[in-house]
Design a protein around this motif. Structure first.
Motif, PDB file in Angstrom:
ATOM      1  N   ALA A  41       0.834  -1.204   0.000  1.00 32.90           N
ATOM      2  CA  ALA A  41       0.000   0.000   0.000  1.00 32.90           C
ATOM      3  C   ALA A  41       0.872   1.259   0.000  1.00 32.90           C
ATOM      4  O   ALA A  41       0.574   2.223  -0.715  1.00 32.90           O
ATOM      5  N   ALA A  45       1.040   4.020  -2.978  1.00 30.12           N
ATOM      6  CA  ALA A  45       0.829   5.456  -2.756  1.00 30.12           C
ATOM      7  C   ALA A  45       1.925   6.286  -3.421  1.00 30.12           C
ATOM      8  O   ALA A  45       1.662   7.387  -3.902  1.00 30.12           O
ATOM      9  N   ILE A  83      -3.950  -3.119  -5.690  1.00 31.50           N
ATOM     10  CA  ILE A  83      -2.933  -2.455  -4.869  1.00 31.50           C
ATOM     11  C   ILE A  83      -1.565  -3.077  -5.117  1.00 31.50           C
ATOM     12  O   ILE A  83      -0.567  -2.371  -5.255  1.00 31.50           O
ATOM     13  N   ILE A 131      -7.589   2.763   3.061  1.00 26.37           N
ATOM     14  CA  ILE A 131      -6.402   2.333   2.302  1.00 26.37           C
ATOM     15  C   ILE A 131      -6.414   2.976   0.917  1.00 26.37           C
ATOM     16  O   ILE A 131      -5.440   3.610   0.496  1.00 26.37           O
ATOM     17  N   ALA A 134      -5.948   6.820   0.874  1.00 22.89           N
ATOM     18  CA  ALA A 134      -4.566   7.216   1.181  1.00 22.89           C
ATOM     19  C   ALA A 134      -3.674   7.026  -0.047  1.00 22.89           C
ATOM     20  O   ALA A 134      -2.807   7.864  -0.329  1.00 22.89           O
ATOM     21  N   ILE A 135      -3.901   5.938  -0.767  1.00 22.17           N
ATOM     22  CA  ILE A 135      -3.130   5.709  -2.002  1.00 22.17           C
ATOM     23  C   ILE A 135      -3.453   6.803  -3.016  1.00 22.17           C
ATOM     24  O   ILE A 135      -2.548   7.375  -3.632  1.00 22.17           O
ATOM     25  N   ALA A 143      -1.327   5.145   4.057  1.00 16.93           N
ATOM     26  CA  ALA A 143      -1.711   3.921   3.343  1.00 16.93           C
ATOM     27  C   ALA A 143      -1.143   2.700   4.045  1.00 16.93           C
ATOM     28  O   ALA A 143      -1.849   1.694   4.246  1.00 16.93           O
TER      29      ALA A 143
END
Length: 187
Positions: A41, A45, A83, A131, A134-135, A143
């Protein structure tokens, strides 16, 4: 000289055998996922491009639009795989793709039990959004933390569900005249 491609089965067959012979290592698998997914993650990001962002948004929309567990399971699995792809780490991606059948059965098994607890579905949805968002904001620390918290929650809930199932099985055995036998200890 040529290097042969290592097939996914060369990697996954020993793991599948391990899972089959030692189902108690499910907690170890969730611990592994917590480590790997939190770093994936964070990498996503930092590295995700506009195509990856679009796919993450699509997965979050699918999670929100799901009106039955099977649909949400598929969107959940897709989000985790997207992801990994957005991390742009080819080794990580290939390892996690090889383990994707375990990821799929893990998600389905966990969700089938977790949907019996009303507030848990909303918690999972919110965690996936934390999650993904945040990415999308390109915030690797958030993330990573959100992914770590998500897997820690899944792990804790899975352990509680497993303990409750063990207690229920013991009660049913006693009810049916069976003796009390304690489950094998994790080594």
């Amino acid at each position: 000289m040529r290097v042969a491609t290592l097939g996914a089965t060369a990697f996954t067959d020993p793991l599948i055998t391990l899972f089959a012979k030692h189902p108690e290592i499910g907690d170890d698998y969730l611990e592994f996922r917590g480590v790997v997914e939190s770093h994936a993650a964070a990498m996503a990001a930092k590295r995700a491009n506009h195509v990856d962002h679009g796919r993450i948004r699509d997965c979050l929309r699918q999670i929100d639009a799901a009106n039955e567990p099977a649909q949400e399971d598929e969107a959940d699995i897709a989000l985790h795989l997207v992801i990994y792809e957005a991390s742009h780490n080819k080794v990580l991606l290939q390892i996690m793709r090889a383990l994707s059948s375990n990821l799929k059965s893990d998600v389905i098994q966990n969700r089938s039990h977790m949907f019996n607890i009303p507030e848990m579905r909303e918690v999972l949805r919110n965690q996936h959004h934390a999650i993904g968002e945040a990415i999308l904001r390109r915030d690797p620390e958030t993330a990573q933390h959100a992914a770590h918290e998500h897997l820690a929650y899944i792990r804790q809930a899975s352990n509680k569900i497993q303990a409750a199932q063990t207690e229920l099985n013991l009660s049913l055995r006693r009810l049916n005249g069976g003796g009390i036998s304690l489950p094998a200890q994790k080594q």
